[in-house]
Design an enzyme around this catalytic site. Structure first.
Site, PDB file in Angstrom:
ATOM      1  N   TYR A  77       0.834  -1.212   0.000  1.00 60.70           N
ATOM      2  CA  TYR A  77       0.000   0.000   0.000  1.00 60.70           C
ATOM      3  C   TYR A  77       0.862   1.253   0.000  1.00 60.70           C
ATOM      4  CZ  TYR A  77      -3.384   3.388   1.872  1.00 60.70           C
ATOM      5  OH  TYR A  77      -4.192   4.477   2.077  1.00 60.70           O
ATOM      6  N   ASN A  92       7.543  -2.449   2.498  1.00 62.37           N
ATOM      7  CA  ASN A  92       6.628  -1.372   2.902  1.00 62.37           C
ATOM      8  C   ASN A  92       6.084  -1.611   4.296  1.00 62.37           C
ATOM      9  OD1 ASN A  92       5.119   1.001   2.128  1.00 62.37           O
ATOM     10  ND2 ASN A  92       3.286  -0.289   2.049  1.00 62.37           N
ATOM     11  N   SER A 135       3.366  -3.531   4.387  1.00 61.17           N
ATOM     12  CA  SER A 135       3.380  -4.919   3.916  1.00 61.17           C
ATOM     13  C   SER A 135       4.749  -5.190   3.339  1.00 61.17           C
ATOM     14  CB  SER A 135       2.347  -5.127   2.788  1.00 61.17           C
ATOM     15  OG  SER A 135       1.032  -4.924   3.244  1.00 61.17           O
ATOM     16  N   SER A 169      -0.411  -5.803   7.904  1.00 64.42           N
ATOM     17  CA  SER A 169       0.635  -6.035   6.922  1.00 64.42           C
ATOM     18  C   SER A 169       0.289  -7.231   6.048  1.00 64.42           C
ATOM     19  CB  SER A 169       1.953  -6.289   7.677  1.00 64.42           C
ATOM     20  OG  SER A 169       3.060  -6.178   6.825  1.00 64.42           O
ATOM     21  N   GLY A 170       0.520  -7.066   4.772  1.00 61.57           N
ATOM     22  CA  GLY A 170       0.371  -8.195   3.854  1.00 61.57           C
ATOM     23  C   GLY A 170       1.747  -8.760   3.579  1.00 61.57           C
TER      24      GLY A 170
END
Lengths: 397, 397, 397, 397
Positions: B147, B219, B274, B312-313
């Protein structure tokens, strides 16, 4: 050889053992009063420690360095807890996981023992539940293991049902004996003597005021890979972690290259260990959230240098004591902590995992087992000196 | 505002960027010649970087700080590679994973972009495959995201199909531009400017002589949690990582608490990031083994201080270029590296993951984006000074 | 070719379509009033159906036989529902599943479209949520697909964002149009014309009085394998399910072996389809329990003869509308239906899945699409005659 | 009560048992010569059957109706096979699955016994491997179970290590005794007497000429739900499947509602059973492909009416004997059957699963066990009559 076991009923007065933070090892977060899994209210721990004999390995006759540890989620109660599990590396056994995964629940104790005694422990838990659980019909006990076959006569199958009953019946709240006790008796952790370790974190009231407790049976890793507080202490500590006392090499082919204990150097033991991690919390987490806790354990192990070796059974289970009444035929009303505020519980899990491993190593004393193999205790003073060189020791007033 | 994009075709001469080990950050293991995922023969990387406009966020009009990165497993070929994936925390998207899980194969490129452009990138990959793949019938492209909505007008949907085609068509071997490029353009990593980073490890011939390469789009994380080389550098670096230039606070409610850039202190940004990690190797691993590599990524992130926040991904994919001929109607003869010798590949994955993240941070320069939010580059000199204080810097002659 | 779409806003008066039980097909269990997923209170369904042009396939110019279907778990509300998913065979796409798996929640609609339009639908859902969701920051939409490239110009990418908005904005409770509508427009199910089908089951008050609703987009299977009510109807129905009208064979290599429609025999189409199944319930199930519902879907498909072909994307998602308030920063109080009483919900899921597939086939009418390929409707009278021969038809007074 | 076991060494001449297709039950596909898992070359099966005593249940004293079944993937060899597993419903135990999942390999036999004897069987397998495996160090045996506590004194723990050794040492190729033998001795399947059943399918040379063999230990389901060949035979067969001989109700609370055997009606037993399914093949499938086979088992069970009850442990393991040399320190060259041609193997798995369950029921004879509970054999003539009414019987010349 006289064949009577020294049974250490370890729920007693052994908590004078030193712990990692006593040595000035820096950790993050705030531990609970006991800095143990038993800071989570209701959780009990019991150990049966089996130490007997010495000298050459004679299968079925020892020497014996093994045991059983019981972690009871709700002492004195039989209703299930929400639970989940995760396998970082599946070269190990944790029975009962199919039902944890399916139901999101853990319906009895979590037991830890050696690799070749999982079966006897499992069936003994059933026998114990037949006696102790109301309206009992069947059970799928949770029993995990690590391999103590370096020090212990593992193929002698020395764990018996009565050892299981003792661990369960003596499980208690309060301080938890660490190091070479219970299932951890014969274990080797990051190249030094290991075994059982525990730690906890408490969260501020802003974060719910919850406690996360971790108990490990630590038998994984190599000396070379060990990091404590970010410092590569394993390679800085001099001398081998494992060695053979005297001149007779071990009877086992794969251990013949171990150095003698008078050597100043020596090959590291290989990666044939494992680590079992039990995470307990009183935070009201659903099974899907407890799986997330179990999946955070590797983030703590990574700091210590773990590579989750292919020879390692790195199996983790997490449970929450918060929600009751999960069984039966009535709908249950349960509380769910919001995902948006779960990060402090993740952080606590990681921190307590890291500290529990170091606690296991700090508590364990040097042990000599089968074939006169000696596994050295982590040297406290040397550890402290190394951390000081890296500006990573906490000096107390 | 003139609405023409600055397209940086980044396969060019940008490799004068500094890298983490140039600063004396210690890492373990031996990197390949490029210390990049492209050390794995055949792997290509292409970036399309979109940077346009400045000032207040106006949805649909910018400022734009985003892009697309393509990682192509077999440049110039279309046959699949064995692959596997793992989700450490699933607050993210990686399309195409159902088929990776099912088939153990990856049939096209891996794309990375921003969270709200996954769709356009996915369908554009299909359009590109219609043109470039023989006997094409359908595709399930792999597109991942993080993101960038702090710096980028993410709801303006500025990524277009032509940006995807460019990233794919310019994908190349050789040095990989890092930092604020491609999909990583607007990303924030551990509280500082992040983006794309890469690293590799080569194994000795005793261990098969293989290469493991990692590429991250970083990120995730907070400044407070950042550890490098085991040192808590995040909390030692002075001043905020994010700030607002000038007096006008951001238009977005959740960002109004950001400090101004003249402040010497300031709250850390939250955990809304993420990390996507791509692991490539030429070791002949089966899908079941590649999953093990993907599951080792957390052991590297743990060292850096990751908690795998709920926001977080953290999605990882691993592939092997070793075995060809996996598609079609003929049985394939494939080579499997023995599990008993896989540990060095685990270690390499962990090491390269750690270094790739630090490389992303070292390469990225300070960027100002939407609402005049500024994200600071990791200060090289200060980092070096801190590592020196902890006896953790490598001094070159 | 005039290029204007025929948009069927299907929330209207189409429910005069025949349904499987109207033909006397026996099913077990008690359906809800609508025998549709919308029997679960609050669930809305919207379709956008795109049918345009005829004749030879010209990529980008049609013919068009495709669409979008939206299933909205809580019409008029934006808070999440508990959810889980399962992949029986992952040759398909369902975006957003990493977050469903991680959080146990579904935070928006479930969309279904064709394989090559997943991306455009996904990003359009985000654009729609930007407009319609309070305090929106980011989204990971759930979009699934099946392949309609036999009848539809799938590489023409005819689904556009406005078609997505229409499906979402017209989603409604009430009867659900079935057959060749919405995402199901161009689909082929068990060798006959398929598409969207739905069914529901209600449980007695003894079993909680809950409703389970299922909606499928059915595009899997072969005529030869089709069983209805345990009867091998597929092989008993005469003539081919797919054929080519006229003398010109399809332009696509893999379809050239289709028989002409005047043939009385002909090869079955291969297994290149898929099935998406959405299970909704108002039973208060936790995510771990909803996964169990999703895993029961294969038990229903098995009855119909499914082998879950390697070419099939058989992806299922289950959600519960029962528990509210799952998002935000306050602990949620949720109700959990006891596992000991979950069997009736399993049975209902299986029964409704089976009937929804047959409903899709019964509702769909013969369609001719690209390259004059015709897919025949399941012949109602012949079906009824066959079931009668096997003593498996219900005769109404 | 004299307490000597009747050990039936069942590798002998018992194959005069009737089988489902002898009764005219229609099945699809072509079975191998034995229509058994042993049609896969090298697979051996051994049973130890324990039947002793009668009358009232006295815990620890019988009556005994239980046993152990061993399925050995490579008779006479110790190298692993590729393997995978799947849990349709995890209310059961299959030990050793963490390592199957991790390594994709099965390193010893698959054992099946009763729920409360998994432990003794597991440790006994280790003891057996200590004797029989070269360079043995540790093992994680695979032991699965179903619950025979209705007929058997399950809490008496009557399975002993010697019973395990016997099953392993008598494991043989050739015809496989079915019904109330080995681990299946006391089992109840779809409301009738069940136990062990097996079946196989061979594929044409066009499809590789492979064999798929299935062995089940069938203890799941209800009479009401039973379908055979698509016909609801369970509800058509008159009278109860379980009953009590004489006037004394069972000593166990949950069984007191069983009808007496002279009743013409009676409540069905509940869903407290399980089914273990072992799928063997000589097709060269990778672990990721074998998981797909295991996931197809539910498609076969669905046809029989299974709902995979919450009380059922429905655990499946699949292995391939095709690739050798998977262990050790040298890279292995393995063959992978193409995914594009895997559908016939899926179909064979489904077909053989279905037939193996019916075979278990057809072979099993009426048994009376603890508390004089009688479980009736599936009535062959009545079954045939019902299938005839539904035009679903095969009449042989």
């Amino acid at each position: 050889m006289r064949f009577a076991f020294l049974l250490l009923f370890t729920a007693g007065a052994l908590y004078a053992q030193p712990r990692a933070r006593d040595l000035g090892v820096p950790f993050e977060g705030t531990p609970g009063p006991l800095n143990a899994i038993t800071d989570v209210a209701g959780v009990g721990v019991g150990h049966t420690t089996l130490v007997l004999g010495s000298g050459a390995l004679v299968v079925g006759k020892g020497p014996v360095r093994t045991g059983v540890t019981a972690v009871v989620p709700r002492l004195g109660a039989t209703d299930p807890v929400f639970a989940a599990w995760y396998s970082l590396n599946g070269n190990g056994e944790m029975t009962g996981t199919a039902w944890i995964e399916e139901s999101g629940q853990l319906e009895g104790p979590v037991m830890i023992t050696n690799t070749h005694s999982v079966g006897v422990v499992r069936d003994a838990v059933i026998a114990w539940m037949v006696e102790n659980y109301p309206e009992f019909r069947w059970a799928l006990p949770v029993v995990a293991e690590t391999y103590d076959g370096v020090l212990n006569d593992i193929n002698g199958f020395h764990v018996k049902p009565e050892h299981v009953f003792t661990a369960l019946n003596t499980a208690a709240t309060g301080a938890v004996p660490e190091g070479a006790v219970g299932g951890g008796t014969g274990m080797i952790c990051n190249g030094f003597k290991g075994g059982i370790g525990t730690s906890s974190r408490t969260l501020s009231s802003e974060h719910g005021g919850f406690t996360v407790g971790v108990l490990v049976q630590c038998n994984y890793g190599t000396k070379a890979g060990l990091h404590i507080a970010g410092v590569p202490v394993g390679r800085e500590i001099k001398g081998p972690g494992l060695c053979v006392e005297g001149d007779v090499p071990p009877s086992r082919e794969n251990l013949r290259s171990l150095p003698t204990c008078t050597a100043t150097n020596g090959a590291d033991k290989g990666e044939d260990g494992s680590i079992i991690v039990i995470v307990a919390t009183d935070a009201p987490l659903l099974p899907v959230q407890l799986k997330r806790l179990a999946q955070r354990v590797p983030l703590g192990l990574g700091k210590l240098g773990s590579i989750a070796s292919t020879f390692s059974g790195d199996l983790f289970v997490a449970f929450s004591t918060a929600n009751n009444g999960l069984i039966g035929r009535e709908p249950a009303t349960v509380t769910m902590w919001p995902n948006d505020r779960i990060d402090p519980l993740f952080r606590a899990t990681i921190q307590a995992t890291e500290e529990a491993v170091v606690n296991a190593m700090v508590a364990a004393e040097t042990m000599t087992g089968a074939d006169n193999i000696r596994v050295r205790a982590l040297p406290h003073d040397e550890l402290r000196a190394i951390l000081t060189r890296y500006n990573r020791v906490i000096t107390q007033e």
